[in-house]
Design an enzyme around this catalytic site. Structure first.
Site, short mmCIF file in Angstrom:
data_model
loop_
_atom_site.label_atom_id
_atom_site.label_comp_id
_atom_site.label_asym_id
_atom_site.label_seq_id
_atom_site.Cartn_x
_atom_site.Cartn_y
_atom_site.Cartn_z
N GLU A 74 17.25 40.14 31.16
CA GLU A 74 18.39 40.98 30.48
C GLU A 74 19.24 41.74 31.18
OE1 GLU A 74 16.70 43.62 27.34
OE2 GLU A 74 15.41 42.02 26.62
C1 PNW Z 1 15.99 46.40 25.90
N1 PNW Z 1 15.47 52.50 27.68
O1 PNW Z 1 15.84 47.55 25.32
C2 PNW Z 1 15.45 45.57 24.94
O2 PNW Z 1 14.54 44.34 25.46
C3 PNW Z 1 16.42 44.93 24.07
O3 PNW Z 1 15.81 44.66 22.92
C4 PNW Z 1 17.59 45.88 23.89
O4 PNW Z 1 18.48 45.45 22.85
C5 PNW Z 1 18.28 46.06 25.14
O5 PNW Z 1 17.51 46.52 26.10
C6 PNW Z 1 19.48 47.03 24.95
O6 PNW Z 1 19.16 48.15 24.73
C7 PNW Z 1 15.98 48.83 26.04
O7 PNW Z 1 15.66 53.60 26.67
C8 PNW Z 1 15.76 50.04 25.29
O8 PNW Z 1 15.22 52.79 28.94
C9 PNW Z 1 15.82 51.38 25.78
C10 PNW Z 1 15.70 51.46 27.15
C11 PNW Z 1 15.56 50.09 27.85
C12 PNW Z 1 15.66 49.12 27.39
#
Ligand code: PNW
Length: 473
Positions: free
Chosen positions: A374
């Protein structure tokens, strides 16, 4: 001759990523039962605008078109997750055939187009019944996960080569059970640490099941979101704050998974919350399974300082609004918003964090192939009157991160693929549909898909494997 620093290795996988709850919709179809994200998103006040994944991108019904779109964009890989409660509604007992059929059809469609599927078993959607029985703080959930892995491996092992056990267990444990901004919305720091251990155990037990069930050629990996932590200053106190966050964000998972141990500093830092007696004899050996790759997700670095005296902690850690910290026993750590450009999430743009993480793990786990599963950016994309969506900021974000990957490759990291987050604008968890991460624009009224200019740009990169040198400055 081409400058090696602008060319990606041959056979590099070019893909995009999605997750079941964020794109599928069809929340109550074909025997699917609620997961913790159905319950959470339907609880007033938990997601922006009360948005839910009930319909999302309706990918469950439109997957053939979506795969055709990937093929048009020249993708060679696709990372998706399986909805546990779609294939095993209560998290126990036999599989639901119609649920498995959906994933079999999706995989067949991908294979027919020459796209390599990367299947993630768990991207945060625990069956609600298992949460009602205690959720991830409960040890039994890890055993249930291993049983579920067996069902999916038996059904799809003949056609899926690349498997990932968990996506970002940090989010499941610390946003789900610590700060409560993610499902199931619980806020007990000791529970968050128990959840982390049981997620580790789930990874280890399911990896063993996959090894026993899948052909020897199958590859098993896990996706982590390690923090690229920087101390705000050179002071010993700030460096110690960075060490604490590194332990709680990254080493709590990579320690047992890669090295079979929880680091002493992590145990000491969290000692006032738990004595870690939930770690039983044999667990660490079960968790430390040989892997065929390590998948890293990266968006932004974390800049931290120590809070001295009684100063109130100002939080800029990009983890949503909660009075509860996702960092158990690190309440004397402040997060800083670095100056400069940020995305729509308020996440600062700093590609060097990705280079650092790739190099760190290439040294820490020599010989283990790395994948970026990602990376991407949310922007407030709008459709122009000409029916196009121009997203030059996203292209700029991506270009700089691709150079960061090339830099790591030049310095010895064995990076085998890149999966952009995300194929489609989708349900961005607590932020609902307001944050668009897609390289394809989705009109959520009509479900019409429109590739943004970044999709065309990415397709060209995938086609040539080459990226123009960065402009100076
Ligand atoms: C990741 N944080 O989420 C996920 O794997 C995805 O499903 C998501 O849509 C993407 O990143 C974008 O947000 C995160 O708060 C959500 O550090 C929150 C955090 C990190 C990754």
């Amino acid at each position: 001759m081409t400058d090696p620093s602008v060319r990606f290795p041959t056979n590099f996988l070019w893909g995009t990523s999605t997750a079941a709850y964020q794109v599928e919709g069809a929340a109550r179809e074909d025997g699917r039962t609620p997961s913790i994200w159905d319950t959470f998103s339907h609880t007033p006040g938990k997601t922006a605008g009360g948005d839910t994944g009930d319909i999302a991108c309706d990918h469950y019904h439109r997957f053939r078109d979506d795969v055709a779109l990937m093929s048009e964009l020249g993708m060679s890989g696709y990372r998706f997750s399986v909805s546990w409660s779609r294939v095993q509604p209560t998290g126990r007992g036999p599989a639901v055939q119609r649920g498995l059929d959906f994933y079999r059809s999706l995989v067949d469609e991908l294979l027919a187009k020459g796209i390599t599927p990367l299947l993630t078993l768990y991207h945060w959607d625990l069956p609600q019944d298992l949460e009602d029985a205690g959720g991830w703080p409960e040890r039994n959930t890890a055993y249930r996960f291993a049983d579920y892995a067996l069902l999916v491996a038996e059904a799809l092992g003949d056609r899926v080569q690349m498997w990932t056990t968990l996506n970002e267990p940090w989010c499941s444990a610390f946003l789900g059970y610590g700060s409560g901004v993610h499902a199931p919305g619980r806020t007990d720091p000791a529970d968050a640490l128990r959840a982390a251990h049981h997620l580790n155990l789930a990874h280890g037990l399911s990896t063993q099941v996959l090894r026993e069930t899948l052909p020897a050629s199958a590859r098993v990996t896990v996706s982590l979101n390690p923090a690229a932590v920087r101390p705000h200053s050179d002071s010993e106190a700030d460096k110690d704050a960075a060490r604490r966050i590194d332990a709680l964000a990254t080493r709590v998972f990579s320690g047992p998974m890669l090295h079979g141990a929880y680091d002493e500093d992590l145990l000491a830092d969290t000692a006032r919350l738990t004595d870690w007696s939930f770690v039983r004899d044999g667990d660490l050996a079960a968790i430390q399974q040989p892997l065929d790759g390590l998948c890293l997700n990266y968006y932004t670095p974390s800049v931290v300082s120590a809070v001295l005296g009684d100063k109130v902690v100002e939080r800029h850690d990009g983890h949503g609004d909660s009075t509860h910290s996702p960092w158990p026993a690190a309440d004397r750590v402040a997060f800083h918003q670095p100056p400069g450009e940020q995305t729509e999430m308020g996440w600062s743009i700093d590609p060097s964090g990705l280079t650092d993480l790739l190099l760190r793990f290439s040294r820490e786990a020599p010989g283990l192939p790395l994948y970026v599963t990602e990376n991407g950016a949310a922007y407030d994309d709008k459709m122009d009157s000409d029916g196009r969506v121009h997203d030059p900021e996203r292209i700029s974000y991506l270009r700089r991160h691709f150079h960061a990957i090339l830099k790591a490759i030049d310095e010895g990291a064995d990076v085998r693929g890149y999966f952009l987050w995300s194929l489609l604008d989708n349900f961005e968890w607590a932020y609902g549909y307001g944050k668009r991460f897609g390289t394809v624009y989705v009109d959520f009224e009509t479900q019409q898909r429109t590739p943004k200019s970044s999709a065309r740009w990415y397709a060209e990169l995938a086609r040539t494997g080459e990226i123009p040198a960065l402009p100076e400055g």
